[in-house]
Design a protein around this motif. Structure first.
Motif, PDB file in Angstrom:
ATOM      1  N   GLN A 154       0.825  -1.203   0.000  1.00  0.00           N
ATOM      2  CA  GLN A 154       0.000   0.000   0.000  1.00  0.00           C
ATOM      3  C   GLN A 154       0.861   1.255   0.000  1.00  0.00           C
ATOM      4  OE1 GLN A 154      -3.285   0.596  -0.251  1.00  0.00           O
ATOM      5  NE2 GLN A 154      -3.651  -1.574  -0.616  1.00  0.00           N
ATOM      6  N   VAL A 155       1.935   1.225   0.775  1.00  0.00           N
ATOM      7  CA  VAL A 155       2.839   2.384   0.815  1.00  0.00           C
ATOM      8  C   VAL A 155       3.471   2.608  -0.559  1.00  0.00           C
ATOM      9  CG1 VAL A 155       5.010   3.247   1.765  1.00  0.00           C
ATOM     10  CG2 VAL A 155       3.296   2.232   3.278  1.00  0.00           C
ATOM     11  N   LYS A 156       3.949   1.510  -1.174  1.00  0.00           N
ATOM     12  CA  LYS A 156       4.558   1.642  -2.498  1.00  0.00           C
ATOM     13  C   LYS A 156       3.553   2.140  -3.527  1.00  0.00           C
ATOM     14  CE  LYS A 156       8.201  -1.830  -1.901  1.00  0.00           C
ATOM     15  NZ  LYS A 156       8.747  -3.125  -2.358  1.00  0.00           N
ATOM     16  N   LEU A 157       2.313   1.658  -3.433  1.00  0.00           N
ATOM     17  CA  LEU A 157       1.276   2.102  -4.357  1.00  0.00           C
ATOM     18  C   LEU A 157       0.994   3.588  -4.164  1.00  0.00           C
ATOM     19  CD1 LEU A 157      -0.846   1.472  -6.493  1.00  0.00           C
ATOM     20  CD2 LEU A 157      -2.408   0.802  -4.645  1.00  0.00           C
ATOM     21  N   ALA A 164       3.407   9.742  -9.803  1.00  0.00           N
ATOM     22  CA  ALA A 164       2.700   9.909 -11.077  1.00  0.00           C
ATOM     23  C   ALA A 164       1.977  11.243 -11.119  1.00  0.00           C
ATOM     24  CB  ALA A 164       1.719   8.758 -11.275  1.00  0.00           C
ATOM     25  N   GLN A 165       1.352  11.629  -9.997  1.00  0.00           N
ATOM     26  CA  GLN A 165       0.661  12.916  -9.951  1.00  0.00           C
ATOM     27  C   GLN A 165       1.648  14.081 -10.083  1.00  0.00           C
ATOM     28  OE1 GLN A 165      -1.430  12.724  -6.237  1.00  0.00           O
ATOM     29  NE2 GLN A 165      -2.965  11.266  -6.982  1.00  0.00           N
ATOM     30  N   GLU A 166       2.795  13.964  -9.400  1.00  0.00           N
ATOM     31  CA  GLU A 166       3.809  15.017  -9.493  1.00  0.00           C
ATOM     32  C   GLU A 166       4.366  15.113 -10.908  1.00  0.00           C
ATOM     33  OE1 GLU A 166       6.551  13.850  -6.508  1.00  0.00           O
ATOM     34  OE2 GLU A 166       5.463  14.842  -4.871  1.00  0.00           O
ATOM     35  N   GLU A 171       4.720  17.689 -16.169  1.00  0.00           N
ATOM     36  CA  GLU A 171       4.624  17.615 -17.622  1.00  0.00           C
ATOM     37  C   GLU A 171       3.557  18.562 -18.160  1.00  0.00           C
ATOM     38  OE1 GLU A 171       4.245  13.622 -18.987  1.00  0.00           O
ATOM     39  OE2 GLU A 171       6.150  12.981 -18.135  1.00  0.00           O
ATOM     40  N   ARG A 172       2.426  18.676 -17.444  1.00  0.00           N
ATOM     41  CA  ARG A 172       1.411  19.629 -17.886  1.00  0.00           C
ATOM     42  C   ARG A 172       1.958  21.049 -17.863  1.00  0.00           C
ATOM     43  NH1 ARG A 172      -2.440  16.161 -15.334  1.00  0.00           N
ATOM     44  NH2 ARG A 172      -2.086  17.187 -13.338  1.00  0.00           N
ATOM     45  N   GLY A 194       3.956   8.892 -27.380  1.00  0.00           N
ATOM     46  CA  GLY A 194       4.018   7.462 -27.641  1.00  0.00           C
ATOM     47  C   GLY A 194       4.345   6.642 -26.408  1.00  0.00           C
ATOM     48  N   ARG A 195       4.993   7.266 -25.400  1.00  0.00           N
ATOM     49  CA  ARG A 195       5.347   6.536 -24.182  1.00  0.00           C
ATOM     50  C   ARG A 195       4.096   6.225 -23.369  1.00  0.00           C
ATOM     51  NH1 ARG A 195       8.567   9.327 -20.276  1.00  0.00           N
ATOM     52  NH2 ARG A 195       7.854  11.281 -21.155  1.00  0.00           N
ATOM     53  N   SER A 196       4.037   5.017 -22.824  1.00  0.00           N
ATOM     54  CA  SER A 196       2.902   4.619 -22.007  1.00  0.00           C
ATOM     55  C   SER A 196       2.853   5.448 -20.728  1.00  0.00           C
ATOM     56  CB  SER A 196       3.016   3.127 -21.659  1.00  0.00           C
ATOM     57  OG  SER A 196       2.007   2.735 -20.779  1.00  0.00           O
ATOM     58  N   ARG A 197       1.666   5.911 -20.363  1.00  0.00           N
ATOM     59  CA  ARG A 197       1.403   6.657 -19.127  1.00  0.00           C
ATOM     60  C   ARG A 197       2.219   7.944 -19.034  1.00  0.00           C
ATOM     61  NH1 ARG A 197       1.676   1.401 -17.616  1.00  0.00           N
ATOM     62  NH2 ARG A 197       3.784   1.613 -16.858  1.00  0.00           N
ATOM     63  N   ALA A 198       2.593   8.522 -20.181  1.00  0.00           N
ATOM     64  CA  ALA A 198       3.324   9.789 -20.181  1.00  0.00           C
ATOM     65  C   ALA A 198       2.428  10.887 -20.738  1.00  0.00           C
ATOM     66  CB  ALA A 198       4.597   9.681 -21.014  1.00  0.00           C
ATOM     67  N   LEU A 199       2.711  12.121 -20.361  1.00  0.00           N
ATOM     68  CA  LEU A 199       2.003  13.264 -20.921  1.00  0.00           C
ATOM     69  C   LEU A 199       2.857  14.032 -21.906  1.00  0.00           C
ATOM     70  CD1 LEU A 199       0.236  14.714 -17.746  1.00  0.00           C
ATOM     71  CD2 LEU A 199      -0.754  13.322 -19.545  1.00  0.00           C
ATOM     72  N   LEU A 200       4.156  13.742 -21.911  1.00  0.00           N
ATOM     73  CA  LEU A 200       5.082  14.513 -22.717  1.00  0.00           C
ATOM     74  C   LEU A 200       6.025  13.572 -23.439  1.00  0.00           C
ATOM     75  CD1 LEU A 200       5.425  17.608 -22.977  1.00  0.00           C
ATOM     76  CD2 LEU A 200       7.336  17.449 -21.392  1.00  0.00           C
TER      77      LEU A 200
END
Length: 412
Positions: A154-157, A164-166, A171-172, A194-200
């Protein structure tokens, strides 16, 4: 009769659950009772789990015995002569000493307050000395180990979600905010890394209006798809904006950007393609520079969309040390839409059952169909990117950036 807990040697990993002995667990007991009164009536539970026990008289000895094959630590807080603060300090010290291990607290009967505090400060559970037997101890150790694993997961998640939020916020913040105040041009853009789970990704674009009323637009593509390429794309975009506001244009601007690229790239194999357009204040003509980049597409009122001339383009930035990039004058007309894009839009397949690429000709045909259907602006770009993905039979592996500037609106 109760069996005294043996003072065991350091158990090698091969003899633990990690080594394949069928779920055996190793428990480290920390108790400073000189009489050694800690006893366990049985060391094998009904499930056949063997509980191997080591003991330590103090924290120094415990630190030496706390190896990776230890699954759980039992801290004896039930000895007479201690205050509750002393007992909790001992537990906190053990928790700091064994952050990756499950920890159990042993308390005396009738001391519910201490047991609750022990769990509150971080122990996975507590046991009562007077109620302890082998089956209970083995079960408590197994449950504590699983609870620790769940807590750690849970801690790692949570940490992963926070990172991911940071990263998403960062990236935004690095995506461009077009500066077109005072211009009658309409702006739209779509960006899909093209990168998975990326915004930039390595693609980048920007649009600004300078004090003389000229609207400058740019789109580019750093070779590669990783975070380093994305960072370099951001650097080039920011440099382009600064140089544009400083009055540079055409070959002078691209030559300076090439110097930025050469200083910032990780290897000499990294290059970037670029397309720049500067639209005159009256909106009827523009200057075009291409650095190894696909030519923009223009759609004029009452005419089919077509590519702008691209014969006079120069090489991609970073390929030739003394390259030149001629600026070509283009007549736009009174009502038009200009679409700039990266090669991710044209390198997808023409269909899921073919390896043939869509290419620029296929893209022009696609855009003309969508214009004929009455699409423009945001809707046009959304449809274009969506159709390219559908034709490819799934997500595109390359970054995709598309920018659309329109004057007086346009409908096919």
């Amino acid at each position: 009769m109760p069996v005294p807990v043996p003072r065991q040697r350091n158990v090698p990993v091969a003899e633990t659950a990690h080594g394949g002995t069928g779920g055996d667990l190793t428990l480290l007991v920390i108790e400073d009772d000189p009489a050694g009164t800690f006893n366990v009536p049985g060391l094998l539970d009904t499930a056949g789990t063997r509980l191997r026990i080591r003991t330590a008289r103090n924290l120094t000895e415990a630190e030496r015995l706390l190896t990776d094959d230890v699954h759980c630590v039992l801290v004896d807080l039930a000895l007479p002569g201690r205050t509750q603060d002393d007992e909790l300090d001992l537990l906190k010290h053990v928790l700091r000493l064994a952050p990756r291990h499950a920890v159990l607290a042993l308390t005396a009967s009738g001391n519910a307050e201490l047991a609750a505090e022990a769990v509150r400060v971080g122990a996975q559970d507590h046991l009562v000395r007077e109620e302890l037997d082998g089956r209970l101890l083995s079960r408590a150790v197994r449950y504590a180990v699983e609870r620790k694993r769940a807590d750690t997961a849970q801690v790692k998640l949570a940490e992963s979600r926070l990172r991911a939020q940071e990263n998403a916020r960062l990236e935004r913040g690095l995506l461009p905010n077009p500066l077109l105040e005072g211009s009658d041009l309409r702006f739209a853009a779509r960006y899909r890394p093209g990168r998975s789970r990326a915004l930039l990704g390595g693609d980048f674009y920007d649009t600004v209006r300078t004090a003389d009323g000229t609207v400058h637009a740019m789109i580019g593509d750093v070779c590669g798809h990783g975070p380093d390429e994305a960072a370099l794309g951001v650097e080039l975009r920011i440099a382009w904006r600064a140089l544009t506001f400083a009055g540079l244009c055409g070959d002078e601007l691209l030559s300076t950007l090439q110097q930025v690229l050469e200083h910032e790239r990780e290897s000499e194999e990294i290059f970037a393609t670029l397309c720049t357009v500067d639209i005159a204040p009256d909106g009827r003509r523009a200057g075009l520079c291409l650095a190894g980049h696909p030519a923009p597409l223009i759609a004029r009122q009452g005419r089919a969309a077509q590519l702008l001339p691209y014969e006079d383009g120069g090489p991609a930035l970073g390929l030739l040390p003394r390259a030149r990039w001629p600026r070509r004058q283009v007549e736009l007309g009174g009502s038009w839409s200009l679409m700039m894009y990266t090669d991710g839009l044209i390198e997808g397949r023409q269909g899921p059952d073919t390896k043939q690429r869509l290419g620029q000709d296929g893209m022009v045909q696609m855009i003309n169909r969508q214009l004929a259907a009455g699409l423009d602006g945001e809707a046009l770009l959304e449809a274009a990117v969506g159709e390219v993905r559908d034709l490819n039979g799934g997500d595109l592996t390359d970054d995709v950036a598309v920018l659309l500037l329109s004057r007086n609106g346009l409908r096919g």
